[in-house]
Write a protein that holds these residues in place. Sequence first.
Motif, mmCIF file in Angstrom:
data_model
loop_
_atom_site.group_PDB
_atom_site.id
_atom_site.type_symbol
_atom_site.label_atom_id
_atom_site.label_comp_id
_atom_site.label_asym_id
_atom_site.label_seq_id
_atom_site.Cartn_x
_atom_site.Cartn_y
_atom_site.Cartn_z
ATOM 1 N N MET A 27 20.702 7.083 59.711
ATOM 2 C CA MET A 27 21.837 6.728 60.154
ATOM 3 C C MET A 27 23.201 7.127 59.622
ATOM 4 N N LYS A 28 24.035 7.667 60.575
ATOM 5 C CA LYS A 28 25.509 8.159 59.966
ATOM 6 C C LYS A 28 26.577 7.115 60.748
ATOM 7 N N ILE A 29 27.273 6.351 59.671
ATOM 8 C CA ILE A 29 28.187 5.527 59.721
ATOM 9 C C ILE A 29 29.535 5.926 59.391
ATOM 10 N N LEU A 30 30.478 5.989 60.283
ATOM 11 C CA LEU A 30 31.956 6.234 59.550
ATOM 12 C C LEU A 30 32.413 5.025 59.303
ATOM 13 N N SER A 31 32.965 5.118 57.951
ATOM 14 C CA SER A 31 33.731 3.906 57.285
ATOM 15 C C SER A 31 35.028 4.019 57.156
ATOM 16 N N ILE A 32 35.993 3.157 57.521
ATOM 17 C CA ILE A 32 37.328 3.652 57.449
ATOM 18 C C ILE A 32 38.217 2.262 56.759
ATOM 19 N N GLY A 57 47.536 3.639 52.476
ATOM 20 C CA GLY A 57 46.770 4.645 52.930
ATOM 21 C C GLY A 57 45.544 4.391 53.753
ATOM 22 N N ILE A 58 45.185 5.307 54.703
ATOM 23 C CA ILE A 58 43.835 5.209 55.366
ATOM 24 C C ILE A 58 42.599 6.101 54.717
ATOM 25 N N LYS A 59 41.595 5.677 54.154
ATOM 26 C CA LYS A 59 40.604 6.309 53.628
ATOM 27 C C LYS A 59 39.107 6.376 54.444
ATOM 28 N N SER A 60 38.587 7.560 54.725
ATOM 29 C CA SER A 60 37.341 7.374 55.335
ATOM 30 C C SER A 60 36.386 8.465 54.935
ATOM 31 N N ASP A 61 35.135 8.002 55.387
ATOM 32 C CA ASP A 61 34.057 8.911 54.745
ATOM 33 C C ASP A 61 32.664 8.527 55.608
ATOM 34 N N ILE A 62 31.867 9.483 55.934
ATOM 35 C CA ILE A 62 30.464 9.104 56.463
ATOM 36 C C ILE A 62 29.504 8.492 55.399
ATOM 37 N N TYR A 63 28.758 7.428 55.828
ATOM 38 C CA TYR A 63 27.917 6.870 54.975
ATOM 39 C C TYR A 63 26.495 6.673 55.447
ATOM 40 N N SER A 64 25.599 6.635 54.717
ATOM 41 C CA SER A 64 24.140 6.319 55.113
ATOM 42 C C SER A 64 23.983 4.831 55.304
ATOM 43 N N GLN A 65 22.625 4.418 55.680
ATOM 44 C CA GLN A 65 22.402 2.976 55.957
ATOM 45 C C GLN A 65 22.086 2.398 54.188
ATOM 46 N N ASN A 66 22.144 3.424 53.421
ATOM 47 C CA ASN A 66 21.662 2.788 51.884
ATOM 48 C C ASN A 66 23.067 2.759 51.465
ATOM 49 N N GLN A 124 33.279 15.085 66.259
ATOM 50 C CA GLN A 124 33.194 16.605 66.466
ATOM 51 C C GLN A 124 32.154 16.955 65.588
ATOM 52 N N SER A 125 32.058 16.590 64.304
ATOM 53 C CA SER A 125 30.968 17.054 63.464
ATOM 54 C C SER A 125 29.713 16.270 63.380
ATOM 55 N N TYR A 126 29.443 14.973 63.734
ATOM 56 C CA TYR A 126 28.637 14.209 63.515
ATOM 57 C C TYR A 126 28.241 13.440 64.686
ATOM 58 N N GLU A 127 27.059 13.090 64.867
ATOM 59 C CA GLU A 127 26.478 12.027 65.896
ATOM 60 C C GLU A 127 26.615 10.735 65.288
ATOM 61 N N LEU A 128 27.646 10.294 65.385
ATOM 62 C CA LEU A 128 27.819 8.674 64.988
ATOM 63 C C LEU A 128 26.787 7.539 65.406
ATOM 64 N N ASP A 129 26.528 6.894 64.629
ATOM 65 C CA ASP A 129 25.776 5.618 65.087
ATOM 66 C C ASP A 129 26.704 4.565 65.118
ATOM 67 N N GLY A 130 27.917 4.672 64.582
ATOM 68 C CA GLY A 130 28.880 3.496 64.578
ATOM 69 C C GLY A 130 30.077 3.604 63.712
ATOM 70 N N ILE A 153 30.157 3.741 71.065
ATOM 71 C CA ILE A 153 29.445 3.473 69.712
ATOM 72 C C ILE A 153 29.709 1.875 69.395
ATOM 73 N N PRO A 154 28.940 1.325 68.279
ATOM 74 C CA PRO A 154 29.422 0.135 68.036
ATOM 75 C C PRO A 154 30.311 0.258 67.016
ATOM 76 N N CYS A 155 31.308 -0.795 66.841
ATOM 77 C CA CYS A 155 32.213 -0.911 65.797
ATOM 78 C C CYS A 155 32.321 -2.357 65.394
ATOM 79 N N PHE A 156 32.429 -2.477 64.103
ATOM 80 C CA PHE A 156 32.629 -3.952 63.252
ATOM 81 C C PHE A 156 33.643 -3.750 62.380
ATOM 82 N N VAL A 157 34.454 -4.898 62.418
ATOM 83 C CA VAL A 157 35.696 -4.907 61.623
ATOM 84 C C VAL A 157 35.786 -6.048 60.681
ATOM 85 N N GLU A 158 36.285 -5.717 59.310
ATOM 86 C CA GLU A 158 36.159 -7.044 58.262
ATOM 87 C C GLU A 158 37.262 -6.800 57.685
#
Length: 308
Positions: A1-6, A12-21, A57-63, A104-109
């Motif tokens: 999985m590739k999850i964009l976490s913001i 500031g706003i920080k972001s990266d792509i994460y695996s399910q681990n 544009q760079s990843y097939e995001l799962d969420g 794509i699914p999005c969840f917020v906390e």
Amino acid sequence: MKILSIDIGGMGIKSDIYSQNGQALGDFKEMPTVVDHAAGTNNILEQVLVLVEAYSQSYELDGVAISSAGVIDPVAGKVIYSGYTIPGYIGTEFKQQIEAQFNIPCFVENDVNSAALGEYWLGAAKGSKSAVCLTIGTGIGGAILLDGTIWHGKSFAGGEVGYLPVNGHNWQDLASTTALCQDYENRTGRADMTGKIVMQAYRNGDEAANQAVNQFVGNFCCGLLPVLYLFNPEKVIIGGGIMQQQDILIPKIQHKLRQQLQNKFFLPDELVAASFGNESGRIGAVYHFLKMQELGTQQKREVATSNH
């Protein structure tokens, strides 16, 4: 999985792509939060949508997993309350907008809840039955973790400790990084201070910095006392950029607490800095995303079973 976490904060706003681990894939981006205090507005939703578009544009995001300042309804995925640090933020519909635009699914906390979940999943709170997680930044955020579950309260505002009254002020107005910098500026007449600059001045033996840091620690402990008396947690975990100076701040906080508490009996088993620093929120947002997806799958199965 590739999850964009913001992770969205007041500065500031920080972001990266994460695996399910919970492992970052190393495509980190950071930008200033666009907030206009004079106009009472912000451009955060627009910034987030641009980010999602760029990563898409760079990843097939799962969420998309979002950790945000403010009181968050994690079911609706929107901001339901925000203080003066981010004007015009109430009502921001992250989940609805992202799911509609990108399919794509999005969840917020909440950001501190996310940090607590990240620490429970992979960090300093792992295995604990009870923990309080605090984040020091433009304000002070709090999260209460009981058996790995966030205590949200009736209106998702559980843990909003920054508004605790301390000596006639909100706690965060006395013991945030913003307050530390303002105190140092008042003592020196200097401007545009950051926590990093103040702490470096402290290390260099600057007396004004020494006084400001000691005042900050004292104010922080004054607000922490009722938290300890009320929740009696196993662990207290403190995050935020200022905790890069944990070698100075953690011993000072521990020492001051021992002086101020009624008895050492009330001390937590551990008082430590967050394991992942500012990354805790992004990691916890991924954990929250996975748990919410798991819950949704389980509910669908139950519905399907009941229909047979």
